[in-house]
Design an enzyme around this catalytic site. Structure first.
Site, PDB file in Angstrom:
ATOM      1  N   GLY A  46       0.834  -1.190   0.000  1.00 15.91           N
ATOM      2  CA  GLY A  46       0.000   0.000   0.000  1.00 15.91           C
ATOM      3  C   GLY A  46       0.871   1.243   0.000  1.00 15.91           C
ATOM      4  CD  GLN A  51       3.355   5.759   2.683  1.00 17.73           C
ATOM      5  OE1 GLN A  51       2.380   5.217   2.204  1.00 17.73           O
ATOM      6  NE2 GLN A  51       4.371   5.079   3.177  1.00 17.73           N
ATOM      7  CB  CYS A  89       5.199   2.098   7.374  1.00 13.16           C
ATOM      8  SG  CYS A  89       4.739   3.583   6.481  1.00 13.16           S
ATOM      9  CG  LEU A  90       6.749   1.011   1.378  1.00 12.19           C
ATOM     10  CD1 LEU A  90       6.163   1.295   0.005  1.00 12.19           C
ATOM     11  CD2 LEU A  90       7.870  -0.009   1.290  1.00 12.19           C
ATOM     12  CG  HIS A 131      -0.548   1.024   7.142  1.00  7.94           C
ATOM     13  ND1 HIS A 131       0.420   0.451   7.937  1.00  7.94           N
ATOM     14  CD2 HIS A 131       0.093   1.980   6.415  1.00  7.94           C
ATOM     15  CE1 HIS A 131       1.587   1.044   7.697  1.00  7.94           C
ATOM     16  NE2 HIS A 131       1.422   1.964   6.778  1.00  7.94           N
ATOM     17  CD  GLU A 132      -1.001   2.354   2.677  1.00  2.00           C
ATOM     18  OE1 GLU A 132      -0.608   3.536   2.591  1.00  2.00           O
ATOM     19  OE2 GLU A 132      -0.249   1.423   3.002  1.00  2.00           O
ATOM     20  CG  HIS A 135       0.172   6.704   5.489  1.00  2.00           C
ATOM     21  ND1 HIS A 135       1.290   7.220   6.094  1.00  2.00           N
ATOM     22  CD2 HIS A 135       0.447   5.389   5.243  1.00  2.00           C
ATOM     23  CE1 HIS A 135       2.202   6.246   6.214  1.00  2.00           C
ATOM     24  NE2 HIS A 135       1.709   5.128   5.718  1.00  2.00           N
TER      25      HIS A 135
HETATM   26 ZN    ZN Z   1       2.615   3.297   5.754  1.00  2.00          ZN
END
Ligand code: ZN
Length: 150
Positions: A46, A51, A89-90, A131-132, A135
């Site tokens: 995701g 991000q 998480c990236l 999660h997304e 963000h």
């Molecule tokens: Zn994330």
């Protein structure tokens, strides 16, 4: 198609609430395609627009690498149950931990054309959606870790 740079924790953009998308034009389509490319390149499941430094309410999810969800202005209509699993998480390299998420969710979102869609997701997909969408409100999974993992 282009790979965008992923912003890392510590950058204010990750802590800022993203704005609603109001224009459904070609540049939104390019943004979404770039987000998928960037996410797949980084082996993620995701990615949310903040991000890559863009404060708009857009995220993409693909937990199996085949089904692609593009969520523009997503809204969680229903959330049921609790599941706990390890997340990363990236934007937070090297961090991992157990987070509680809804087990099932009904999410309404628009696609790149402004069409409203309804998604019923559960399990890992529900976790990724949650999660997304977090963000987009400046919330990171590290805020919710119950138990840090090495
Ligand atoms: Zn994330």
């Amino acid at each position: 198609m282009a790979i965008r740079e992923i912003v890392k924790v510590g950058d204010e953009v990750l802590r800022t609430k993203a704005k609603e998308v109001t224009e459904f034009n070609d540049s939104l389509g390019v943004l979404i395609d770039d987000m998928f490319d960037t996410m797949f390149k980084a082996d993620g499941v995701g990615l949310a627009a903040p991000q890559i430094g863009i404060l708009r309410r857009v995220c993409v999810v693909s937990v199996d690498g085949m089904t692609r969800y593009e969520l523009v202005n997503p809204v969680i209509l229903k959330a049921k149950g609790i599941q706990r699993g390890a997340e990363g998480c990236l934007s937070c390299p090297g961090r991992s931990g157990i987070v509680a998420r809804p087990k099932k969710m009904t999410v309404q979102a628009q696609d790149r054309f402004g069409e409203t869609k309804l998604y019923k997701v559960e399990g890992y997909a529900a976790c990724a959606f949650s999660h997304e969408i977090d963000h987009l409100d400046g919330i990171l999974f590290i805020d919710k870790i119950e138990q840090e993992e090495e």
